[in-house]
Design a protein around this motif. Structure first.
Motif, mmCIF file in Angstrom:
data_model
loop_
_atom_site.group_PDB
_atom_site.id
_atom_site.type_symbol
_atom_site.label_atom_id
_atom_site.label_comp_id
_atom_site.label_asym_id
_atom_site.label_seq_id
_atom_site.Cartn_x
_atom_site.Cartn_y
_atom_site.Cartn_z
ATOM 1 N N ARG A 193 -52.528 -35.200 6.016
ATOM 2 C CA ARG A 193 -51.582 -36.171 6.553
ATOM 3 C C ARG A 193 -52.209 -37.022 7.652
ATOM 4 O O ARG A 193 -51.854 -38.187 7.825
ATOM 5 C CB ARG A 193 -50.344 -35.463 7.113
ATOM 6 C CG ARG A 193 -49.403 -34.910 6.063
ATOM 7 C CD ARG A 193 -48.203 -34.238 6.727
ATOM 8 N NE ARG A 193 -47.241 -33.786 5.741
ATOM 9 C CZ ARG A 193 -46.233 -34.523 5.288
ATOM 10 N NH1 ARG A 193 -46.089 -35.760 5.715
ATOM 11 N NH2 ARG A 193 -45.397 -34.044 4.404
ATOM 12 N N SER A 201 -54.041 -41.287 -1.797
ATOM 13 C CA SER A 201 -52.924 -40.353 -1.666
ATOM 14 C C SER A 201 -53.049 -39.138 -2.574
ATOM 15 O O SER A 201 -52.399 -38.120 -2.336
ATOM 16 C CB SER A 201 -51.605 -41.074 -1.964
ATOM 17 O OG SER A 201 -51.617 -41.615 -3.268
ATOM 18 N N PHE A 240 -47.319 -45.996 6.389
ATOM 19 C CA PHE A 240 -47.507 -44.667 6.957
ATOM 20 C C PHE A 240 -47.240 -44.573 8.458
ATOM 21 O O PHE A 240 -46.998 -43.486 8.969
ATOM 22 C CB PHE A 240 -48.915 -44.158 6.648
ATOM 23 C CG PHE A 240 -49.105 -43.787 5.210
ATOM 24 C CD1 PHE A 240 -48.491 -42.669 4.684
ATOM 25 C CD2 PHE A 240 -49.873 -44.573 4.368
ATOM 26 C CE1 PHE A 240 -48.646 -42.323 3.351
ATOM 27 C CE2 PHE A 240 -50.036 -44.248 3.034
ATOM 28 C CZ PHE A 240 -49.420 -43.118 2.518
ATOM 29 N N GLU A 297 -38.419 -40.135 9.736
ATOM 30 C CA GLU A 297 -39.221 -40.559 8.582
ATOM 31 C C GLU A 297 -40.718 -40.519 8.889
ATOM 32 O O GLU A 297 -41.499 -41.241 8.256
ATOM 33 C CB GLU A 297 -38.806 -41.968 8.148
ATOM 34 C CG GLU A 297 -37.368 -42.075 7.673
ATOM 35 C CD GLU A 297 -37.078 -41.173 6.479
ATOM 36 O OE1 GLU A 297 -37.935 -41.130 5.565
ATOM 37 O OE2 GLU A 297 -36.022 -40.529 6.464
ATOM 38 N N LYS A 299 -44.274 -39.619 8.506
ATOM 39 C CA LYS A 299 -45.059 -39.141 7.360
ATOM 40 C C LYS A 299 -46.335 -38.427 7.792
ATOM 41 O O LYS A 299 -47.071 -37.913 6.942
ATOM 42 C CB LYS A 299 -45.413 -40.313 6.436
ATOM 43 C CG LYS A 299 -44.207 -41.029 5.841
ATOM 44 C CD LYS A 299 -44.637 -42.185 4.967
ATOM 45 C CE LYS A 299 -43.437 -42.932 4.395
ATOM 46 N NZ LYS A 299 -42.675 -43.653 5.455
ATOM 47 N N SER A 302 -44.281 -34.526 10.425
ATOM 48 C CA SER A 302 -42.885 -34.660 10.008
ATOM 49 C C SER A 302 -41.919 -34.049 11.015
ATOM 50 O O SER A 302 -42.297 -33.229 11.862
ATOM 51 C CB SER A 302 -42.681 -34.016 8.636
ATOM 52 O OG SER A 302 -42.939 -32.631 8.705
ATOM 53 N N GLY A 325 -40.715 -43.906 11.994
ATOM 54 C CA GLY A 325 -41.929 -43.266 11.526
ATOM 55 C C GLY A 325 -42.782 -42.714 12.648
ATOM 56 O O GLY A 325 -42.300 -42.487 13.767
#
Length: 353
Positions: A193, A201, A240, A297, A299, A302, A325
């Motif tokens: 991550r 990905s 991201f 949210e 990423k 988390s 994020g």
């Protein structure tokens, strides 16, 4: 503006108002009025343009750390020094809105982590979370050796704060009187991550580690490819780093920090994320006011990580920024600042006991 953002925004404002009512004191109200008056200060100046006279703090292994201190205005009675610690592949500039909001109101300290920004490159073996904790200790010793200090870390910066707590638990409740943990964790991280904006990905786990090792050997070529693919990189950063739609200037600002961090540095830090496990060190943080902040949210780290930190740190406050994020310090800067206002108020009260 999304409904998720609006809900989170008003929730943050309501929480801040409730905190003021609970505090009740006239001095607290007066301070809050000054804070309100500084809202929007970050929008009045270009992103990343805030500066103060640079200092150099030398780490215990000889690495020079670039440090900037914004002194409080003369006559300011707040006794705190607030040290802000940035995250992976960023620089001290990521705290732009917090720096603008608190400038003159409280003494604030910003520094570039080793191998990032204007700080020196780390010698081999020095790119570990443990070493970052020692670096933070040296910065605190240099700028506020007797405290009281509040440490605020984002992402890898939050891991740095936890490392300091593990190495020097005696500081918490004495020199350190408060802590903010933003979009971070103490362990259990999928290390892939942390490189999502830089890797395909489909890669994960051992495959990601091998891929990083191969790319690190040709890091100059990788950096060249990153520069050529700036449009793609900008889109990836948007996906991201942020949860909601944000101004293009925010995305470009973060992308520039990411792009300025050599891939070799990213690869050097990567193994530290695979072995991070410092949940047992969180007890020391329970001695002081702690605020945990994260976007729902996120990423990279988390929301579950922040909820676990909150669960394990007695008396901590959890602020969930709906729809935001990983770069919540930009995306929801007003909500983050409101949470920090409450943290600083609690830390100030503790420092004056």
């Amino acid at each position: 503006m999304s409904e998720r953002w609006a809900a989170g925004h008003w929730k943050g404002l309501a929480a801040g108002a409730a905190g003021v009512l609970v505090a009740g004191a006239a001095a607290g109200v007066a301070r809050r009025r000054v804070v309100i008056g500084r809202r929007g200060a970050g929008d009045a100046v270009p992103l990343g343009s805030l500066r103060s006279e640079p200092r150099t703090v030398v780490a215990d292994d000889g690495t020079p750390l670039h440090v900037e201190v914004d002194e409080a205005d003369p006559g300011t009675r707040n006794p705190l020094t607030v040290v802000f610690v940035h995250g992976f592949a960023l620089t001290l500039d990521c705290w732009h809105f917090q720096r603008a909001a608190y400038r003159g109101l409280v003494r604030t300290v910003f520094y570039d982590q080793r191998s990032h920004g204007r700080s020196g490159r780390s010698p081999e073996g020095g790119t570990t979370i443990e070493q970052l904790g020692r670096d933070l200790r040296r910065v605190v010793e240099a700028v506020a050796p007797d405290g009281p200090v509040v440490v605020v870390g984002h992402s890898m910066g939050g891991m740095t704060v936890v490392a300091l707590a593990e190495q020097h638990p005696e500081l918490f409740g004495t020199t350190v009187v408060g802590a903010g943990l933003v979009s971070t964790t103490a362990g259990g991280l999928d290390p892939h991550r942390m490189l999502l904006p830089f890797l395909p990905s489909a890669l994960g786990g051992d495959l990601a580690r091998r891929f990083v090792a191969v790319l690190a050997r040709g890091h100059r070529a990788v950096d060249g490819v990153r520069r050529l693919g700036r449009d793609v990189a900008l889109v990836v950063t948007d996906v991201f780093a942020f949860g909601d739609d944000v101004p293009q200037s925010y995305v470009s600002f973060v992308d520039e920090m990411l792009a300025s961090t050599p891939f070799e540095v990213l690869a050097e830090f990567f193994p530290s994320f695979t072995t991070l496990d410092k949940f047992d060190a969180l007890g020391a943080l329970g001695r002081v006011p702690v605020t945990v902040v994260c976007g729902t949210e996120d990423k990279m780290t988390s929301i579950g990580h922040s909820r676990e930190l909150h669960r394990r740190i007695p008396g901590s406050t959890l602020v969930e920024c709906e729809g935001a994020g990983h770069m919540v310090v930009l995306e929801r800067h007003e909500q983050v600042d409101a949470a920090l206002d409450q943290l600083l108020a609690a830390a100030t009260e503790r420092a004056r006991r």
